[in-house]
Design an enzyme around this catalytic site. Sequence first.
Site, mmCIF file in Angstrom:
data_model
loop_
_atom_site.group_PDB
_atom_site.id
_atom_site.type_symbol
_atom_site.label_atom_id
_atom_site.label_comp_id
_atom_site.label_asym_id
_atom_site.label_seq_id
_atom_site.Cartn_x
_atom_site.Cartn_y
_atom_site.Cartn_z
ATOM 1 N N LYS A 22 -2.733 -0.136 -6.888
ATOM 2 C CA LYS A 22 -1.504 0.069 -6.107
ATOM 3 C C LYS A 22 -1.830 0.686 -4.739
ATOM 4 C CE LYS A 22 2.513 0.980 -4.654
ATOM 5 N NZ LYS A 22 3.677 0.148 -4.494
ATOM 6 N N CYS A 50 5.881 4.368 1.763
ATOM 7 C CA CYS A 50 4.756 3.804 1.011
ATOM 8 C C CYS A 50 3.508 3.619 1.859
ATOM 9 C CB CYS A 50 5.198 2.470 0.417
ATOM 10 S SG CYS A 50 6.765 2.608 -0.447
HETATM 11 N N1 SAJ Z 1 5.045 -3.333 9.636
HETATM 12 C C1 SAJ Z 1 4.529 -3.647 10.878
HETATM 13 N N2 SAJ Z 1 3.945 -4.874 11.050
HETATM 14 C C2 SAJ Z 1 3.866 -5.783 10.034
HETATM 15 C C3 SAJ Z 1 4.379 -5.451 8.764
HETATM 16 C C4 SAJ Z 1 4.966 -4.210 8.592
HETATM 17 O O1 SAJ Z 1 4.595 -2.860 11.830
HETATM 18 O O2 SAJ Z 1 3.337 -6.872 10.283
HETATM 19 C C5 SAJ Z 1 5.669 -2.010 9.429
HETATM 20 C C6 SAJ Z 1 7.153 -2.102 9.085
HETATM 21 O O3 SAJ Z 1 7.937 -2.246 10.221
HETATM 22 C C7 SAJ Z 1 7.379 -0.786 8.373
HETATM 23 C C8 SAJ Z 1 6.047 -0.558 7.660
HETATM 24 O O4 SAJ Z 1 5.102 -1.389 8.301
HETATM 25 O O5 SAJ Z 1 7.579 0.267 9.294
HETATM 26 C C9 SAJ Z 1 6.071 -0.864 6.180
HETATM 27 O O6 SAJ Z 1 6.786 -2.063 5.939
HETATM 28 P P1 SAJ Z 1 6.285 -3.173 4.906
HETATM 29 O O7 SAJ Z 1 7.260 -4.276 4.913
HETATM 30 O O8 SAJ Z 1 4.871 -3.537 5.185
HETATM 31 O O9 SAJ Z 1 6.214 -2.416 3.516
HETATM 32 P P2 SAJ Z 1 7.229 -1.477 2.659
HETATM 33 O O10 SAJ Z 1 6.847 -0.064 2.915
HETATM 34 O O11 SAJ Z 1 8.631 -1.860 2.831
HETATM 35 O O12 SAJ Z 1 6.778 -1.921 1.180
HETATM 36 C C10 SAJ Z 1 5.408 -1.841 0.817
HETATM 37 C C11 SAJ Z 1 5.015 -3.171 0.150
HETATM 38 N N3 SAJ Z 1 3.560 -3.200 -0.002
HETATM 39 C C12 SAJ Z 1 2.828 -4.266 0.404
HETATM 40 O O13 SAJ Z 1 3.305 -5.231 0.963
HETATM 41 C C13 SAJ Z 1 1.353 -4.206 0.142
HETATM 42 C C14 SAJ Z 1 5.702 -3.303 -1.196
HETATM 43 O O14 SAJ Z 1 5.236 -4.453 -1.888
HETATM 44 C C15 SAJ Z 1 5.451 -2.050 -2.053
HETATM 45 O O15 SAJ Z 1 6.116 -2.119 -3.300
HETATM 46 C C16 SAJ Z 1 6.004 -0.852 -1.292
HETATM 47 O O16 SAJ Z 1 5.256 -0.738 -0.067
HETATM 48 C C17 SAJ Z 1 5.818 0.391 -2.141
HETATM 49 O O17 SAJ Z 1 6.822 0.859 -2.694
HETATM 50 O O18 SAJ Z 1 4.682 0.836 -2.298
#
Ligand code: SAJ
Length: 422
Positions: A212, A266
């Site tokens: 995870k 996360c």
């Molecule tokens: N972000 C970027 N650029 C990107 C992708 C995301 O700047 O290309 C930023 C987003 O804007 C945000 C942050 O990253 O601020 C996190 O967003 P996210 O969509 O990457 O992830 P979370 O935090 O919503 O959810 C993540 C997910 N993990 C992965 O994709 C590996 C989700 O599957 C997990 O269940 C969740 O963390 C968790 O609960 O751990």
Amino acid sequence: MKLEKISIFGLGYIGLPTAAALATQRTQVIGIDVNESAVNTINEGKIHIVEPELDVAVQAAVSRGYLRASTTPELADAFIIAVPTPFHDEHQPNLDYIEAAASAIAPVLEKGNLVILESTSPVGTTSQICEWLATHRPDLSFPHNAGEDSDIRVAYCPERVLPGKVMYELAMNDRVIGGITNSCSIAAQQLYKIFVQGDCVITDAATAELCKLTENAMRDVNIAFANELSLVCDKLDISVWELIKLANLHPRIDILQPGPGVGGHCIAVDPWFIISQSPELTPLMQAARGVNDGKPKWIVQKFNDLTKKWLEDNPGATSEQIKVACFGLAFKANIDDLRESPALNIALEIATCHPGQTFLVEPNIEETPAIFQSTKAVLINTADAIRSADILVLLVDHDEFTEAQENWKDRHIIDSRGLWTS
Ligand code: SAJ
């Protein structure tokens, strides 16, 4: 094993959807939370968080009698812990909520029960739960010292769902299940098969815990790469959005998107659970954290530079006259969640330091967040903000902003997501 009644500790962004998913399969679910108001809301068939399709699922589950919430633990066949794991100062994991859940479960445990941890946790936490439970219940045997024949089974099964797509991903994603023993894994697998259509793959508890953390740490490193590129491109006057699009045409390249920083509970937190256990072995993950955490400051600096440019373009004007609009406060697109949001922090910094009017635009909330109380910032709608603002700071790629039509070329814009200037 018997799985007629399942109790879920923590009715937040993971616990409540999981409760609803199980109850939808006609399993009796009792949700336990310390938040009395959340418990009351759920018992009325309503929800206290925003997540697509969750309201309908909870409403149906409660009205059909399959889901009930309470502040008091009671007997069940299985217990799922889905509570937050924040960190203390110095980024040390804080397991207080997990320990409190274990203490609450212990008195109602019976021989044959299954306990599952879903909260993101440092390696070793599932074994630690066994220790905590064993201390409270010396009359029962636990798998960390009784092995396959233990009275109680304990496993780790991390949640992996994406906010905004939780109900879909709960059903469709594969699950990694790490029991303290193999019979613990098999019992947990039986539980998840009630509502998961993806594969439920078995491993040991420590591997599942690190798996995870690895998923979120990898995403953090990849986002840091995109964010670092955005700084380089800005210096060289190259569009980072075009650059990434072109590089991603290569069959083995898949660069993520730069933004104003990494938010949420996360991705910005979980790498620290690996780093804190192995600080000397994780320079890359630490550097990624630094790059992503540095991005909000960089955006604020860009805003200050643009303010100077606006004053040069408008001789005789003062900075008090400049109207600024910050588009988006949530931690990512199309959600209402402002927790650990870089956009929120950037908007607060601007609202606090800018002497003129700051407009906040966040289509997913109704009121100006309380942290802006000591500023003059006000929440307004997208169209009014685009019309009235002199400087536009785009922080979140909400659909409503993507769809906005305007001649952006004539405007002073900081576009942290590449929506209006790419
Ligand atoms: N972000 C970027 N650029 C990107 C992708 C995301 O700047 O290309 C930023 C987003 O804007 C945000 C942050 O990253 O601020 C996190 O967003 P996210 O969509 O990457 O992830 P979370 O935090 O919503 O959810 C993540 C997910 N993990 C992965 O994709 C590996 C989700 O599957 C997990 O269940 C969740 O963390 C968790 O609960 O751990």
